[in-house]
Write an enzyme that holds these catalytic residues in place. Sequence first.
Site, PDB file in Angstrom:
ATOM      1  N   GLU A 172       0.833  -1.210   0.000  1.00 27.22           N
ATOM      2  CA  GLU A 172       0.000   0.000   0.000  1.00 27.22           C
ATOM      3  C   GLU A 172       0.868   1.261   0.000  1.00 27.22           C
ATOM      4  OE1 GLU A 172      -3.147  -0.129  -0.383  1.00 27.22           O
ATOM      5  OE2 GLU A 172      -3.812  -2.067   0.384  1.00 27.22           O
ATOM      6  N   ARG A 176       0.594   3.740  -3.243  1.00 27.50           N
ATOM      7  CA  ARG A 176      -0.049   5.037  -3.004  1.00 27.50           C
ATOM      8  C   ARG A 176       0.966   6.160  -2.835  1.00 27.50           C
ATOM      9  NH1 ARG A 176      -5.632   3.831   0.353  1.00 27.50           N
ATOM     10  NH2 ARG A 176      -5.492   1.577   0.272  1.00 27.50           N
ATOM     11  N   ASP A 304      -5.553 -10.040  -7.571  1.00 24.20           N
ATOM     12  CA  ASP A 304      -5.881  -9.118  -8.669  1.00 24.20           C
ATOM     13  C   ASP A 304      -4.704  -8.489  -9.411  1.00 24.20           C
ATOM     14  OD1 ASP A 304      -5.278  -7.616  -6.380  1.00 24.20           O
ATOM     15  OD2 ASP A 304      -7.134  -6.482  -6.387  1.00 24.20           O
ATOM     16  N   GLU A 485     -12.663   0.427  -9.370  1.00 23.28           N
ATOM     17  CA  GLU A 485     -12.337  -0.563 -10.412  1.00 23.28           C
ATOM     18  C   GLU A 485     -13.255  -0.522 -11.626  1.00 23.28           C
ATOM     19  OE1 GLU A 485     -11.966  -1.107  -7.197  1.00 23.28           O
ATOM     20  OE2 GLU A 485      -9.810  -1.438  -7.138  1.00 23.28           O
TER      21      GLU A 485
END
Length: 589
Positions: A172, A176, A304, A485
């Site tokens: 993360e 980010r 994913d 998404e």
Amino acid sequence: MSDSSLRKRRKDDSPPSSNKRTSESFKPKSSQNPNLLNMILIAIALAALLVYKAPETFNKLYNLVNPPPQWKSTPRGFVADFSADVEKRNAVVEAFKHAWLAYERDAMGDDEYHPIKHKGSNLTSAGGIGYTVVDSIDTMIIMGLDEEYKRAKHWIEHKLSFDRDANFNTFETTIRVLGGLLSAYQLTNDEMFLDRAKELGDRILPVFDTPSGLPLSMVNLGKRTGVSDVDNRGFVSTAEASTLQLEFKYLALLTDEEAYWEKAEKVMKVIKDGHLNTGLASIFMNPEDGRFVLSAIRLGSRGDSYYEYLLKQYIQTDQAESVYRDMYDDAMNGVHAHLIQKSPRTRMTYTSELIPERTPTGEISWRLTPKQDHLVCFFGGSLMLGAVTTGAVTQPVSIPPQPSELTDQGKRDWTAGRELVETCMKTHDTATGLSPEIVHFRIPTDGIDDAVAPGDCRLTTYNVEISNRPGAPPPYDARYILRPETVESLFLAFRLTGDPRYREYGWSIFQAIEKHCRIASGGYASVLNVDSVPVTHEDKMETFLMSETLKYLYLLFDDVNTLPLSKYVFNTEAHPFPIFHPTIRTGFS
Ligand SMILES: *[C@@H]1O[C@H](CO)[C@@H](O)[C@H](O)[C@H]1NC(C)=O
């Protein structure tokens, strides 16, 4: 840091156990006309000659007149207009300001924002790391919000500190914060952003110092040490390990420090050496020995972006690294063979998960579960992008691509991608027009009471079952947490087809967000149950609203020459990086 704050991680993850056919039949019409008969004979002779002399050309021509059954072309009859829809684009900018200005008023510099309490919070008690500010700044640049940008930049320059003695999620933080700094640098050329990116990259780098080279899940930014994830027995999720590469490779390019490149690339070698004979990857790996751990296979959480970054790594380095293409093609073959399904009644395309189970004799069997995370909705657009990249006969292809421009695999992926986008839009057919975190599709053996989900289910026209209903399968999760998404896929689909339907879809989602998530006093909040109005809010504005959801919506309505797909690749947090030709050769094959 609470698990719910993690974008790709979910509470429902139990710790792992160790280790169309619309073919119209071709009916030749017999002809009584001798001239025509002669012409047909000549044509057959010419065709035979062509098959003999130039089989490739013959195949192309044959596919043109007689496309393989899985090919469904984009419907004609629309006029592609690639110019900006200024009114809608400006509405998205207004929404961004509504989110940002509230955050700035109530919580400037804090990692996360709670718009109903008008408060911020940090991921750890050691202090913030610019989670929201850094993640949002490139959207300000792209939207031309100069004043907001200047204030955010001032904060990054003077207030941001990574010297925090606490554990942060490696993935993360990379996607980010490192991703946000790198794209801010690339859009402005301001060295300050690169300096901060380099500092952060150096603090994260020790996570790769494991026996296998797979990164540890957590990093103590203050101590500059990797920390293993005790909640998951020290295992690292496959998507988290394999979604750092775009960021570290771009950092390597900008700084000429090959270590960033090599450590990120090594992870991909370890994964490839894991011998994925189906091309599919289980969602957990062991950093000690570099092996896959027996765990679920899915395109949703923890799986994913492994598939996303295979394609995007190939695109990032200007299609020079064929190993990623091979891995991506294998993975897509596996996805089609094992995960892509059609709902029995309305023939919707969706993706399932494979859950490993031990039989009484100790053997492993894989159970197919018709559960689709909202996260999977990135995959429709991704399949379309892959189709025009690894599935193209020549590049660039037309917009939309013609059947003759795609290989059979390209056609397969293009069709499935478009269908999956449609399915994801159908999951928005709820009381709010927002889609839930998790959707279950009806299958004949699901045991769900038809009174709970009658026919194709309560949302009568299709097989989507929202998982909060009594009698519906677990887990319970009908939230919409401002996720990007579906709009990410709409953005890609519009860029690749020019079909105005995708802008219409995006506008309907935007309006649902405005109606149900917007907080009058400022900011946006998550919704607890998308199928119940009036809504109950959850007091949290995830950072990906400003970095991804509103950015992709803006780009959907902007002129297509803003950040063209031929020059940019977006990291998994929607931070655009340039496509470049690598000077470092791929270290494995
Ligand atoms: C978050 O961390 C920053 C930096 O240490 C601090 O100034 C701020 O007060 C913290 N915010 C909250 C809500 O604790």
